[in-house]
Design an enzyme around this catalytic site. Structure first.
Site, PDB file in Angstrom:
ATOM      1  N   GLY A  69       5.653  63.332  54.572  1.00  0.00           N
ATOM      2  CA  GLY A  69       5.205  62.373  53.561  1.00  0.00           C
ATOM      3  C   GLY A  69       5.103  60.970  54.137  1.00  0.00           C
ATOM      4  O   GLY A  69       4.191  60.201  53.804  1.00  0.00           O
ATOM      5  N   THR A  70       6.029  60.626  55.013  1.00  0.00           N
ATOM      6  CA  THR A  70       6.035  59.302  55.640  1.00  0.00           C
ATOM      7  C   THR A  70       4.734  59.080  56.407  1.00  0.00           C
ATOM      8  O   THR A  70       4.094  58.025  56.298  1.00  0.00           O
ATOM      9  CB  THR A  70       7.245  59.194  56.595  1.00  0.00           C
ATOM     10  OG1 THR A  70       8.432  59.319  55.818  1.00  0.00           O
ATOM     11  CG2 THR A  70       7.254  57.884  57.357  1.00  0.00           C
ATOM     12  N   ASN A 148      11.864  58.023  43.630  1.00  0.00           N
ATOM     13  CA  ASN A 148      12.781  59.001  44.217  1.00  0.00           C
ATOM     14  C   ASN A 148      14.242  58.748  43.882  1.00  0.00           C
ATOM     15  O   ASN A 148      15.078  59.615  44.086  1.00  0.00           O
ATOM     16  CB  ASN A 148      12.599  59.053  45.740  1.00  0.00           C
ATOM     17  CG  ASN A 148      12.631  57.691  46.380  1.00  0.00           C
ATOM     18  OD1 ASN A 148      11.831  56.823  46.039  1.00  0.00           O
ATOM     19  ND2 ASN A 148      13.549  57.475  47.287  1.00  0.00           N
ATOM     20  N   GLN A 178       7.548  62.894  45.202  1.00  0.00           N
ATOM     21  CA  GLN A 178       8.532  63.411  44.238  1.00  0.00           C
ATOM     22  C   GLN A 178       7.880  63.956  42.973  1.00  0.00           C
ATOM     23  O   GLN A 178       8.573  64.528  42.136  1.00  0.00           O
ATOM     24  CB  GLN A 178       9.544  62.308  43.851  1.00  0.00           C
ATOM     25  CG  GLN A 178      10.410  61.826  44.985  1.00  0.00           C
ATOM     26  CD  GLN A 178      11.427  62.858  45.478  1.00  0.00           C
ATOM     27  OE1 GLN A 178      11.659  63.894  44.861  1.00  0.00           O
ATOM     28  NE2 GLN A 178      12.032  62.587  46.624  1.00  0.00           N
ATOM     29  N   SER A 198       4.771  66.063  50.404  1.00  0.00           N
ATOM     30  CA  SER A 198       5.627  66.505  51.513  1.00  0.00           C
ATOM     31  C   SER A 198       6.176  67.893  51.230  1.00  0.00           C
ATOM     32  O   SER A 198       6.650  68.161  50.113  1.00  0.00           O
ATOM     33  CB  SER A 198       6.773  65.501  51.672  1.00  0.00           C
ATOM     34  OG  SER A 198       7.697  65.975  52.622  1.00  0.00           O
ATOM     35  N   HIS A 200       8.893  69.538  52.352  1.00  0.00           N
ATOM     36  CA  HIS A 200      10.322  69.870  52.219  1.00  0.00           C
ATOM     37  C   HIS A 200      10.924  69.512  50.872  1.00  0.00           C
ATOM     38  O   HIS A 200      12.076  69.838  50.597  1.00  0.00           O
ATOM     39  CB  HIS A 200      11.135  69.288  53.379  1.00  0.00           C
ATOM     40  CG  HIS A 200      11.376  67.815  53.355  1.00  0.00           C
ATOM     41  ND1 HIS A 200      12.582  67.279  52.988  1.00  0.00           N
ATOM     42  CD2 HIS A 200      10.582  66.782  53.663  1.00  0.00           C
ATOM     43  CE1 HIS A 200      12.519  65.956  53.090  1.00  0.00           C
ATOM     44  NE2 HIS A 200      11.311  65.628  53.494  1.00  0.00           N
ATOM     45  N   THR A 236      -2.572  68.789  67.712  1.00  0.00           N
ATOM     46  CA  THR A 236      -2.717  70.216  67.375  1.00  0.00           C
ATOM     47  C   THR A 236      -1.952  70.508  66.086  1.00  0.00           C
ATOM     48  O   THR A 236      -0.794  70.111  65.945  1.00  0.00           O
ATOM     49  CB  THR A 236      -2.190  71.082  68.533  1.00  0.00           C
ATOM     50  OG1 THR A 236      -2.882  70.681  69.718  1.00  0.00           O
ATOM     51  CG2 THR A 236      -2.424  72.558  68.269  1.00  0.00           C
ATOM     52  N   CYS A 319      16.972  58.449  52.762  1.00  0.00           N
ATOM     53  CA  CYS A 319      16.361  57.647  53.823  1.00  0.00           C
ATOM     54  C   CYS A 319      16.993  56.266  53.942  1.00  0.00           C
ATOM     55  O   CYS A 319      16.713  55.528  54.862  1.00  0.00           O
ATOM     56  CB  CYS A 319      14.868  57.468  53.566  1.00  0.00           C
ATOM     57  SG  CYS A 319      14.034  59.026  53.467  1.00  0.00           S
TER      58      CYS A 319
HETATM   59  N1  PLP Z   1       7.965  59.207  49.447  1.00  0.00           N
HETATM   60  C1  PLP Z   1       8.958  59.522  48.613  1.00  0.00           C
HETATM   61  C2  PLP Z   1       8.866  59.093  47.181  1.00  0.00           C
HETATM   62  C3  PLP Z   1      10.061  60.251  49.055  1.00  0.00           C
HETATM   63  O1  PLP Z   1      11.052  60.553  48.218  1.00  0.00           O
HETATM   64  C4  PLP Z   1      10.099  60.632  50.430  1.00  0.00           C
HETATM   65  C5  PLP Z   1      11.279  61.337  50.970  1.00  0.00           C
HETATM   66  O2  PLP Z   1      12.367  61.233  50.466  1.00  0.00           O
HETATM   67  C6  PLP Z   1       9.030  60.290  51.255  1.00  0.00           C
HETATM   68  C7  PLP Z   1       7.974  59.576  50.739  1.00  0.00           C
HETATM   69  C8  PLP Z   1       9.014  60.659  52.698  1.00  0.00           C
HETATM   70  O3  PLP Z   1       8.734  62.021  52.877  1.00  0.00           O
HETATM   71  P1  PLP Z   1       9.143  62.739  54.263  1.00  0.00           P
HETATM   72  O4  PLP Z   1      10.610  62.945  54.210  1.00  0.00           O
HETATM   73  O5  PLP Z   1       8.370  64.010  54.250  1.00  0.00           O
HETATM   74  O6  PLP Z   1       8.724  61.835  55.354  1.00  0.00           O
END
Ligand code: PLP
Length: 373
Positions: A69-70, A148, A178, A198, A200, A236, A319
């Site tokens: 997601g990042t 989140n 989320q 994302s 996970h 890749t 995070c």
């Molecule tokens: N955006 C939100 C709202 C999130 O909660 C998170 C992860 O906690 C992310 C982005 C980042 O996702 P990733 O962990 O896949 O980098």
């Protein structure tokens, strides 16, 4: 084990793990290779892309696989703002975005963009206030779908439509990490240009994400290489995890939202009878996340106390380990309330017993631990 930290990450589902293993065992080809092994891999990748497109409600060509997601947020924000730098100079966002958005827009500030971060009021963003900052030179507006830490929900589609009424050239990005598969998000109007998700958070492995990019949207590439993912995300492809992501989400659990809502309500009711507990999640928040403070006790102490009973919750975003929550700070909550906050986050596998165990654990914590004040 009672796992109530599903906003941090989720357990990988069997069907997701099986899909990854099948690719690892049987399909090691590079999707870009011209011979049949490559074609087989490419066809598996297309199939995963089709599944994401179906769940998103978009076309296959609008889905780009990324590493997380990042990364999706970085690509969307840097790519959209830089593509508009010739005529635009401002980025408008909220003060409670995930760090992968917040720190990326701050990078844009170092490139010369003026960044406006709109604070939540009563825990939610006032769309009118946000829109008042959008004008002729706004490159980009970024608003997350579900916060989140508190579960606060933004009506991204409605805000996007109103942004486009003010300036049709302004890009609109939504971090739906989320919210994806949990809250509705319609792309039909075409007002939302990019959406991050994302794997996970949805029972796929860590290390796979995706970005929806509206057909025809102008996004400058930020990563350079072999031109995979139609030039937007060179490197890749992680076929095994793309397949695992698709398998995890391919059959949405239609009863999950109602079950999770009942669990959240049960927890909130249970907490209401415990002295010194205040709810931080705003009214109307998504049911998957409940944030509350146990006044007089520090988050870390409570987390470790619960951990000894094999109950897992968090103090905020995984995070922002060790840092005071920027979401609760932006909400203007007092420091004592921020430092005693817990975030409980559900998934479809949680049961009523989990909530009972947490309530018992919190009761025990209040009886056993020494108050900080
Ligand atoms: N955006 C939100 C709202 C999130 O909660 C998170 C992860 O906690 C992310 C982005 C980042 O996702 P990733 O962990 O896949 O980098």
């Amino acid at each position: 084990m009672i796992y109530l930290d599903n906003a941090a990450t989720t357990a990988v589902s069997k069907k997701s793990a099986d899909a990854a293993k099948d690719i690892l065992d049987n399909c090691f080809g590079n999707p870009s290779s011209l011979y049949s092994l490559g074609a087989k891999a490419e066809s598996k990748l297309s199939s995963a892309r089709r599944t994401l497109a179906r769940v998103f409600g978009c076309t296959e060509n609008e889905i780009y696989f990324t590493g997380c997601g990042t990364e999706s947020n970085n690509l969307a924000l840097l790519g959209a703002a830089r593509a508009r730098a010739a005529w635009a100079d401002t980025v408008v966002t909220t003060a409670f975005e995930h760090p992968s958005v917040q720190n990326t827009v701050r990078e844009l500030a170092s490139e010369g963009f003026k960044v406006i971060e709109v604070k939540p009021r009563g825990g939610v963003i006032d769309p009118q206030e946000l829109l008042s900052h959008v004008g002729k030179t706004t490159a980009l507006v970024a608003v997350m779908q579900v916060n989140n830490e508190t579960g606060a929900v933004n009506d991204a589609e409605d805000i996007a439509k109103r942004v486009k009424e003010i300036n049709p050239r302004t890009a609109f990005h939504c971090d739906a990490v989320q919210g994806f598969m949990k809250q509705p998000l319609s792309l039909v109007s075409g007002a939302i240009d990019t959406v991050s998700v994302s794997g996970h958070k949805l029972h796929a492995p860590k290390g796979v994400g995706a970005l929806y990019v509206r057909k025809g949207f102008n996004l400058k590439q930020v990563q350079f290489g072999g031109g995979q993912e139609r030039g937007l995300r060179s490197g890749t492809e992680n076929l095994a995890f793309a397949a695992a992501f698709a398998a995890a989400i391919s059959e949405p659990d239609t009863g999950e939202y109602a079950r999770v809502t009942a669990l959240r309500d049960k927890l909130r009711d249970g907490l209401s009878s415990v002295p010194d507990i205040v709810i931080n999640s705003p009214q109307g928040a998504a049911p998957y996340i409940l944030n509350f403070s146990v006044l007089g006790y520090r988050s870390e102490t409570l987390i470790h106390f619960l951990e000894e009973r094999e109950i897992y919750v968090s103090g905020g975003s995984a995070c922002s380990k060790g840092q005071r929550s920027h979401t609760l700070s932006a909400m203007g909550l007092p420091v004592e309330r921020i430092d005693s906050a817990l975030r409980v986050s559900f998934c479809g596998d949680n049961r009523e017993d989990d909530v009972d165990a947490l309530l018992t654990g919190l009761e025990a914590a209040r009886k056993t631990l020494r108050r900080t004040r």
